[in-house]
Design an enzyme around this catalytic site. Sequence first.
Site, PDB file in Angstrom:
ATOM      1  N   GLU B  85       5.533 -13.383  -9.777  1.00  0.00           N
ATOM      2  CA  GLU B  85       6.177 -13.123  -8.479  1.00  0.00           C
ATOM      3  C   GLU B  85       6.055 -11.639  -8.105  1.00  0.00           C
ATOM      4  O   GLU B  85       5.732 -11.317  -6.967  1.00  0.00           O
ATOM      5  CB  GLU B  85       7.642 -13.551  -8.551  1.00  0.00           C
ATOM      6  N   ILE B  87       4.889  -7.568  -9.673  1.00  0.00           N
ATOM      7  CA  ILE B  87       4.495  -6.600 -10.705  1.00  0.00           C
ATOM      8  C   ILE B  87       4.471  -5.244 -10.014  1.00  0.00           C
ATOM      9  O   ILE B  87       3.942  -5.101  -8.907  1.00  0.00           O
ATOM     10  CB  ILE B  87       3.149  -6.943 -11.381  1.00  0.00           C
ATOM     11  N   GLY B  95      -1.920   4.858 -13.239  1.00  0.00           N
ATOM     12  CA  GLY B  95      -3.131   5.403 -13.855  1.00  0.00           C
ATOM     13  C   GLY B  95      -3.011   5.564 -15.359  1.00  0.00           C
ATOM     14  O   GLY B  95      -3.899   6.107 -16.013  1.00  0.00           O
ATOM     15  N   ASN B 126      -3.614  -4.374   0.506  1.00  0.00           N
ATOM     16  CA  ASN B 126      -3.314  -3.666  -0.734  1.00  0.00           C
ATOM     17  C   ASN B 126      -4.572  -3.551  -1.608  1.00  0.00           C
ATOM     18  O   ASN B 126      -4.680  -4.138  -2.686  1.00  0.00           O
ATOM     19  CB  ASN B 126      -2.196  -4.404  -1.469  1.00  0.00           C
ATOM     20  N   TYR B 133      -7.088  -6.296  -9.729  1.00  0.00           N
ATOM     21  CA  TYR B 133      -7.075  -7.712 -10.133  1.00  0.00           C
ATOM     22  C   TYR B 133      -8.506  -8.253 -10.301  1.00  0.00           C
ATOM     23  O   TYR B 133      -8.780  -8.997 -11.240  1.00  0.00           O
ATOM     24  CB  TYR B 133      -6.299  -8.552  -9.116  1.00  0.00           C
TER      25      TYR B 133
END
Lengths: 159, 159
Positions: B85, B87, B95, B126, B133
């Site tokens: 949901e 992170i 970093g 984003n 990802y």
Amino acid sequence: MSALLIREASESDVLLILEFIRKIAEYERLSHAVVASEETLRKSLFGDRPAAEVLLAHWDGKPAGYAVFFHNFSTFLGRAGIYLEDIFVEPELRGKGIGKALLARVAKIAKDRECGRLEWSVLDWNKPSIDFYLSLGAKPMDEWTIFRMTEDAIAKLAS
Amino acid sequence: MSALLIREASESDVLLILEFIRKIAEYERLSHAVVASEETLRKSLFGDRPAAEVLLAHWDGKPAGYAVFFHNFSTFLGRAGIYLEDIFVEPELRGKGIGKALLARVAKIAKDRECGRLEWSVLDWNKPSIDFYLSLGAKPMDEWTIFRMTEDAIAKLAS
């Protein structure tokens, strides 16, 4: 007079549920993605910790459609919602309000359980379904994209 | 030497979780959507039937980020998966691999629990997160759109 009956599925319905899963996969042109079996469904849906709930619709005593849902959670709302994984009505029984009745039953469950949201995903080319959902007041979350990791990527990242 | 610690959240972390929820909402330009409170989170996350699980990351003893996830279910796979949901990592601590470590911990949990998929949603603008990802082997499900009903539409359909 035609009669619509909607009820919760039980373990004896596993084969019927699997047939509906294969039919919705065929409709979504995703038959190759179905690996579920009676055994995995029995374990996951009717074992100690059911992973989802299933509603079955019958029309004149004949299996007509199904809905599968589970609880999700919104951090922004601070409470649970319902995610509708599958909803399907037999092609020859469409236009009788069966899909709306199934969705209304899920909405009733969401309301009774004080859920803040009811969500699901639709394939972009499935215009009949999209029009139906819009007519019920659902909003497309166009600015969001779902990302998915399958087992290979999960295993690699986990190690 | 800097030290990263990731642990499961407990009830005493509710305020910290709420602070992270407010920070991710601010980052996502969705602060207006946050209605969660310490009370609703305590009830939904640490009550009799927890609706989600929370991992907390600390860097040098300082809260650095969190992940919130729950189980979903795939009818095609016939088994449960994990839906991530939220992170989030504090901007000044990015970093350092904290986000990857959080996601890897969730992937480990998915693997240990024999989940077939790990999924989440990302806002289309984003790009830093999307690139991250993709680098981990996640695939965007571009052909799907999430639909959402909020309480008004749910109540109308349920009645």
